[in-house]
Design a protein around this motif. Structure first.
Motif, PDB file in Angstrom:
ATOM      1  N   HIS A 108       1.057  -1.204  -0.442  1.00  0.00           N
ATOM      2  CA  HIS A 108      -0.138   0.499   0.090  1.00  0.00           C
ATOM      3  C   HIS A 108       0.653   1.393   0.306  1.00  0.00           C
ATOM      4  O   HIS A 108       0.583   2.136  -0.767  1.00  0.00           O
ATOM      5  N   SER A 135       2.856   1.440  -3.487  1.00  0.00           N
ATOM      6  CA  SER A 135       1.912   1.801  -4.142  1.00  0.00           C
ATOM      7  C   SER A 135       1.410   3.613  -4.683  1.00  0.00           C
ATOM      8  O   SER A 135       1.750   3.756  -5.119  1.00  0.00           O
ATOM      9  N   PHE A 136       1.625   4.333  -3.221  1.00  0.00           N
ATOM     10  CA  PHE A 136       1.252   5.327  -3.073  1.00  0.00           C
ATOM     11  C   PHE A 136       2.332   6.378  -3.139  1.00  0.00           C
ATOM     12  O   PHE A 136       2.086   7.078  -4.362  1.00  0.00           O
ATOM     13  N   ALA A 170       3.730   6.233  -7.421  1.00  0.00           N
ATOM     14  CA  ALA A 170       2.185   6.717  -7.872  1.00  0.00           C
ATOM     15  C   ALA A 170       2.491   8.951  -8.121  1.00  0.00           C
ATOM     16  O   ALA A 170       2.568   9.231  -8.864  1.00  0.00           O
ATOM     17  N   LYS A 173       4.577   9.764 -11.411  1.00  0.00           N
ATOM     18  CA  LYS A 173       4.843   9.241 -12.813  1.00  0.00           C
ATOM     19  C   LYS A 173       4.962   9.748 -13.896  1.00  0.00           C
ATOM     20  O   LYS A 173       4.388   9.978 -14.664  1.00  0.00           O
ATOM     21  N   THR A 203       4.852  -0.473 -12.803  1.00  0.00           N
ATOM     22  CA  THR A 203       4.554  -2.173 -11.502  1.00  0.00           C
ATOM     23  C   THR A 203       5.271  -2.714 -11.287  1.00  0.00           C
ATOM     24  O   THR A 203       5.881  -3.203 -10.026  1.00  0.00           O
ATOM     25  N   VAL A 232       8.472  -1.822  -9.191  1.00  0.00           N
ATOM     26  CA  VAL A 232       8.031  -1.049  -7.647  1.00  0.00           C
ATOM     27  C   VAL A 232       7.117  -2.345  -7.031  1.00  0.00           C
ATOM     28  O   VAL A 232       8.114  -2.630  -5.540  1.00  0.00           O
ATOM     29  N   TYR A 288      -3.017  -3.319  -4.130  1.00  0.00           N
ATOM     30  CA  TYR A 288      -2.745  -2.343  -4.227  1.00  0.00           C
ATOM     31  C   TYR A 288      -1.633  -2.093  -5.488  1.00  0.00           C
ATOM     32  O   TYR A 288      -1.395  -0.758  -6.408  1.00  0.00           O
ATOM     33  N   LEU A 289      -1.296  -2.898  -6.236  1.00  0.00           N
ATOM     34  CA  LEU A 289      -0.298  -3.093  -7.085  1.00  0.00           C
ATOM     35  C   LEU A 289      -0.979  -2.578  -8.503  1.00  0.00           C
ATOM     36  O   LEU A 289      -0.828  -2.081  -9.471  1.00  0.00           O
ATOM     37  N   TYR A 330      -2.690   0.494  -8.689  1.00  0.00           N
ATOM     38  CA  TYR A 330      -1.155   1.302  -9.239  1.00  0.00           C
ATOM     39  C   TYR A 330      -0.743   1.065 -10.936  1.00  0.00           C
ATOM     40  O   TYR A 330      -0.855   2.133 -11.874  1.00  0.00           O
ATOM     41  N   LYS A 355      -3.630   3.204 -12.635  1.00  0.00           N
ATOM     42  CA  LYS A 355      -3.884   4.554 -12.543  1.00  0.00           C
ATOM     43  C   LYS A 355      -2.696   4.689 -13.471  1.00  0.00           C
ATOM     44  O   LYS A 355      -3.301   6.016 -14.182  1.00  0.00           O
ATOM     45  N   VAL A 365      -5.826   4.379  -4.864  1.00  0.00           N
ATOM     46  CA  VAL A 365      -5.281   3.645  -3.946  1.00  0.00           C
ATOM     47  C   VAL A 365      -5.004   5.055  -2.333  1.00  0.00           C
ATOM     48  O   VAL A 365      -4.756   5.966  -2.873  1.00  0.00           O
TER      49      VAL A 365
END
Length: 277
Positions: free
Chosen positions: A62, A65-66, A69, A72, A121, A124, A150-151, A154, A157, A222
């Motif tokens: 979690h 991933s947050f 992001a 990006k 991904t 991460v 969560y991945l 991500y 997203k 996320v």
């Protein structure tokens, strides 16, 4: 697929700015490990993030991933510039002359978007797995590989955001103006949401409406993880504040973002199809 993706990756790698941004992006992802050394002093309270369980399984999926992001934007610049360069360097016209159809041209961009999202991904995942195995208090396989949705969130997203960037790049053609538009759209969603949330009598309804906006729907994929930290929960309990947030991945948002991504890609194709190149 392999041919189209290879063409796009060669264009990106041969561009010095895109190459630097790509390398910088993945280097920054590896720096997630340095978060462990960050300390906060709040009056008499001393907080070291590594001691708050941020690298414990399954929370690490979690948290990372947050945080990842936010990076990006580096790849967003590449996606936008990728389209702008097609016009400024005349490679789009040359590709069409060489026999590539407009549909194949857009498909090649979509393959690039998916490749960037997939590699990011995977990166991460690898970084998080290594950090978790080093720092986590839990080593049971059932715990390590739990909450990995969560991945997935991500990945979706990134797909949604890069599709939006592709659409803006196709629509506006110049990278500086396209990035400016992206920033202004972000400001529009944030300010309009704040105004609506604070002035309408039903804030919950405002939240539901804005869940359908492009960037808001991507943001909600996320949820922020900070209020799950041990120190924050301790402070909250001392103040008598109960945390009632839902931290699960909202699968409705995944559907919304996928719809937006499809619309952005289709709109990009229609613009290219109708535009006199």
């Amino acid at each position: 697929m392999k041919r189209l993706l290879s063409i796009e990756l060669q264009k990106i790698w041969k561009n010095r700015a895109s190459r630097i941004l790509t390398i910088t992006y993945f280097l920054l992802l590896t720096f997630l490990s340095f978060i462990a050394s960050i300390k906060f002093d709040i009056g008499p309270i001393h907080i070291r993030l590594a001691d708050q369980g941020i690298f414990d399984f399954p929370f690490i999926w979690h948290f990372n991933s947050f945080i990842a992001a936010f990076l990006k934007i580096f790849l967003a610049v590449i996606i936008v510039s990728m389209m702008a360069n097609e016009y400024s360097y005349g490679t789009l016209k040359q590709n069409l002359i060489d026999g590539m159809s407009k549909k194949e041209f857009i498909i090649s961009k979509v393959y690039t978007i998916i490749a960037f999202a997939a590699v990011s991904t995977l990166f991460v995942f690898i970084v998080s797995l290594i950090l978790g195995l080093i720092f986590s208090s839990y080593d049971e396989m059932s715990i390590i590989f739990s909450k990995m949705d969560y991945l997935l969130a991500y990945f979706i997203k990134l797909i949604g955001f890069f599709s939006f960037c592709l659409f803006i790049g196709v629509l506006i053609k110049r990278s500086a103006f396209a990035l400016g538009f992206l920033f202004m759209w972000f400001i529009f969603e944030m300010i309009s949401y704040a105004i609506a949330y604070n002035n309408f009598r039903n804030p919950a309804l405002v939240d539901k409406i804005y869940d359908y906006f492009p960037l808001m729907s991507m943001w909600s994929l996320v949820p922020q993880p900070f209020t799950k930290l041990n120190a924050v929960r301790t402070i909250g309990s001392q103040l008598g504040v109960e945390d009632l947030r839902n931290y699960d991945v909202p699968y409705s948002s995944i559907a919304i973002v996928l719809v937006w991504a499809t619309l952005f890609i289709y709109a990009s194709y229609k613009i290219i199809e109708k535009r006199d190149l």
